[in-house]
Design a protein around this motif. Sequence first.
Motif, PDB file in Angstrom:
ATOM      1  N   SER A  75      74.415 117.884   9.439  1.00  0.00           N
ATOM      2  CA  SER A  75      74.544 119.203  10.079  1.00  0.00           C
ATOM      3  C   SER A  75      74.244 119.070  11.566  1.00  0.00           C
ATOM      4  O   SER A  75      73.151 118.675  11.963  1.00  0.00           O
ATOM      5  CB  SER A  75      73.574 120.199   9.463  1.00  0.00           C
ATOM      6  OG  SER A  75      73.859 120.346   8.097  1.00  0.00           O
ATOM      7  N   CYS A  76      75.220 119.442  12.369  1.00  0.00           N
ATOM      8  CA  CYS A  76      75.136 119.161  13.805  1.00  0.00           C
ATOM      9  C   CYS A  76      74.691 120.381  14.604  1.00  0.00           C
ATOM     10  O   CYS A  76      74.507 121.464  14.072  1.00  0.00           O
ATOM     11  CB  CYS A  76      76.520 118.740  14.301  1.00  0.00           C
ATOM     12  SG  CYS A  76      77.706 120.093  14.242  1.00  0.00           S
ATOM     13  N   ILE A  77      74.584 120.189  15.910  1.00  0.00           N
ATOM     14  CA  ILE A  77      74.509 121.330  16.818  1.00  0.00           C
ATOM     15  C   ILE A  77      75.944 121.674  17.187  1.00  0.00           C
ATOM     16  O   ILE A  77      76.717 120.805  17.586  1.00  0.00           O
ATOM     17  CB  ILE A  77      73.708 120.981  18.095  1.00  0.00           C
ATOM     18  CG1 ILE A  77      72.239 120.710  17.760  1.00  0.00           C
ATOM     19  CG2 ILE A  77      73.835 122.106  19.138  1.00  0.00           C
ATOM     20  CD1 ILE A  77      71.481 121.866  17.131  1.00  0.00           C
ATOM     21  N   GLU A 126      75.100 113.098  20.000  1.00  0.00           N
ATOM     22  CA  GLU A 126      75.232 113.457  18.573  1.00  0.00           C
ATOM     23  C   GLU A 126      76.193 112.483  17.872  1.00  0.00           C
ATOM     24  O   GLU A 126      75.942 112.035  16.767  1.00  0.00           O
ATOM     25  CB  GLU A 126      75.726 114.900  18.435  1.00  0.00           C
ATOM     26  CG  GLU A 126      74.753 115.931  19.018  1.00  0.00           C
ATOM     27  CD  GLU A 126      74.160 116.901  18.012  1.00  0.00           C
ATOM     28  OE1 GLU A 126      74.845 117.276  17.057  1.00  0.00           O
ATOM     29  OE2 GLU A 126      72.971 117.266  18.195  1.00  0.00           O
ATOM     30  N   GLY A 153      71.209 116.883  16.278  1.00  0.00           N
ATOM     31  CA  GLY A 153      70.690 118.159  15.771  1.00  0.00           C
ATOM     32  C   GLY A 153      69.391 118.576  16.434  1.00  0.00           C
ATOM     33  O   GLY A 153      68.569 119.267  15.827  1.00  0.00           O
ATOM     34  N   LYS A 168      73.634 123.026  12.023  1.00  0.00           N
ATOM     35  CA  LYS A 168      72.253 123.080  11.555  1.00  0.00           C
ATOM     36  C   LYS A 168      71.767 124.525  11.556  1.00  0.00           C
ATOM     37  O   LYS A 168      71.043 124.957  10.672  1.00  0.00           O
ATOM     38  CB  LYS A 168      71.394 122.246  12.505  1.00  0.00           C
ATOM     39  CG  LYS A 168      70.164 121.707  11.869  1.00  0.00           C
ATOM     40  CD  LYS A 168      69.601 120.615  12.737  1.00  0.00           C
ATOM     41  CE  LYS A 168      68.237 120.217  12.214  1.00  0.00           C
ATOM     42  NZ  LYS A 168      67.555 119.339  13.143  1.00  0.00           N
ATOM     43  N   SER A 196      76.050 127.175  17.948  1.00  0.00           N
ATOM     44  CA  SER A 196      74.764 127.407  17.276  1.00  0.00           C
ATOM     45  C   SER A 196      73.934 128.522  17.900  1.00  0.00           C
ATOM     46  O   SER A 196      73.284 129.292  17.226  1.00  0.00           O
ATOM     47  CB  SER A 196      73.931 126.118  17.301  1.00  0.00           C
ATOM     48  OG  SER A 196      74.515 125.155  16.467  1.00  0.00           O
TER      49      SER A 196
END
Length: 737
Positions: free
Chosen positions: A99-101, A128, A347, A406, A542
């Motif tokens: 789960s990324c930014i 990332e 993240g 995330k 995000s």
Amino acid sequence: MKKLKSLAFVGLLTLSLSAQNKVPLYLDESKPIEDRIEDALKRMTLEEKVAMCHAQSKFSSAGVSRLGIPDNWMTDGPHGIRPEVLWDEWNQAGWTNDSCIAFPALTCLAATWNPEMSMLYGKAIGEEARYRNKNVLLGPGVNIYRTPLNGRNFEYMGEDPHLASRMVVPYIHGVQSNGVAACVKHYALNNQEVYRHSINVNLSDRALREIYLPAFKAAVQEGKAWAIMGAYNLYKGQHCCHNQYLLNDILRDEWKFDGVVVSDWGGVYDTEQSAYNGLDMEFGTWTDGLTEGKSFAYNNYFLADPFLAQLRTGKIAESVVDNKVRNILRLTFRTNMNSKRPWGSFGTEEHALVGRKIAEEGIVLLQNKGNVLPIDLNKTKKILVVGENAIKVMVVGGGSSSLKAKHEISPLDGIKKRVGSSVDVVYARGYAGEKSKAQDGLATGQDIFDDRAESVLISEACEAAKTADAVIFVGGLNKNNGQDCESHDRSELGLPYGQDKVISALSKVNKNLVVVIISGNAVAMPWVKEVPSILQSWYLGSEAGNAIASILVGDANPSGKLPFTFAEKLNDYGAHALGEYPGEKGNVTYNEDIFVGYRWTEKQKIKPLFSFGHGLSYTEFAYGKASISSKNMGEKDILTVTVPVKNIGQLTGKEVVQLYIGDEKCSVPRPVKELKAFEKISLKAGQEKNVEFKISIDDLKFYDENKKEWVAENGKFKAYVGASSTDIKSVLDFELK
Ligand code: BGC
């Protein structure tokens, strides 16, 4: 004798051990990269070479395992790191650590008009990618905004070649500082999604050179991008992924690109063309092998077994594959096999804050009558938030750029969090558009289905609006098919789901109405005169809700400017006025030529709803009289335009000062003016700064189709200094002699 023998044995052993320990040239990072490439190439079999030129899974291609040369791993791009998919399928792999930014969409980045933001963006997303062990990031995208219906405009950087060029370069530098290649896409002319696999784009060489190629050229020559992705569409009758003219003649021969050309996923159609016309790596081909489930379907790719067969018979010379492998090895040495590259991070809060900063700088204050914004919390007891986009998950959807983030702060949550418990924040749906719970294989985890009648939703919102101190409508588009989404285009400029009615109704019951449009495209605003304040927010990733809230209450002072023209109606865009969209019988012709966006509206004297470069602030800037260092310009001269800009409001703010140049008389038609420089400055209340722009002869040139070169003709020019393309503060005359 015995002793001598054993001594000789020890000597031999040491010798052969030290020979074994000797690092092969291709692994010796102290040696020139081109020597290492030749050394590695010499050691490879034909089969190993061919294996490098095509995918081995959805997102990877083979290295040379025997030689310790690692595989290449690609990832979308361009707004965050795509979650892992299965080896052979588009379905999610279901990892729990990916789960990324989610960063703001590239339209938002372009709207910051701040190359420093591009650098921050590139560095963070590159970190990332690096952490996730991806060595190629499939982004950024720089296709020009030709029509507001293009479903992918949100992944690009607007309508102007100069703005897109200035913004793309630092993004690439940032990404590549991590030892991750930026793969600039989609080269070239992928300006619509309708018929994207089959449409052949016809346009003048001049439009190609002046409008559609400059950002790619800057990416290659100034950004030094290590990879580029071919587009799906055709140009001069050849698919762009294996296009003699675009890839061999322009990219390699003229621009001296030394990186890797990657196909778009499923953009390859022919072995010979792929062999000879500039492609290095084939991805995503939907061969029969895949659907029929042969044991290793990737062998059926055009650059796999069919290529190998022709190399074996000598029909295609080995030098052809060697050139591709050289490019691929260069990529590997620059990325995966660069032992000095950093480790990356993923993240993190720091990355989320980078995203937030970019979002806050990219949001555009389109209109603010009666200073409804910023909302004064001391005088506010109740805020009504209306609209689906206030609660809808937005990082999911849109096609290949869909993300598993995330966290994602919705506008409603962001507002609630910011205003705290002393203000009552009430929500009303207003309209309901969402019908599904998943998009692009990613569940949103959200069920916002609402089947109440339109009239019920509107009257509920209006009832609540009557007693609110401020009403914030959050609507716009979303990333569902047919809106801001890959593979399709929008069908109209208007807002979907009956939002116009909701906005008009709200404006009648509450005069403190703020409309927040979330989109990657211009939308029609038939209610523009009824609504005091309008914010153009983009897909912000995000931190979306936090960024929107800080603009609404004035923690951040808006400083974004539009990277494309918001025209009132579709026919105010050249492509539509001339009926040259989406093309027919496999062809689309860009008859509006170089007159794209503001170049068109200015030529036709059309007043846009909101012009290119427009964006307001909570403070006010006064432009002094601009001056020019000389009225005359010789070929080698550099003129300086200087303009004093003062913050005459109460708050610190940022302003984007813009310089446009217009050619008064020329042997070919020219736009009224074109953006040639800009600078974003920060000024405290009362502070003044001089902004300086340099003009060189290159800024006066057009592409001469007969001479096939850039030419400036002697004569009179005008330099326009302004706060937008239509808000011009000074006009200066000069002459090229
Ligand atoms: C898109 C590319 C993307 C690729 C891989 C294609 O459909 O056009 O932009 O990078 O898929 O997901």
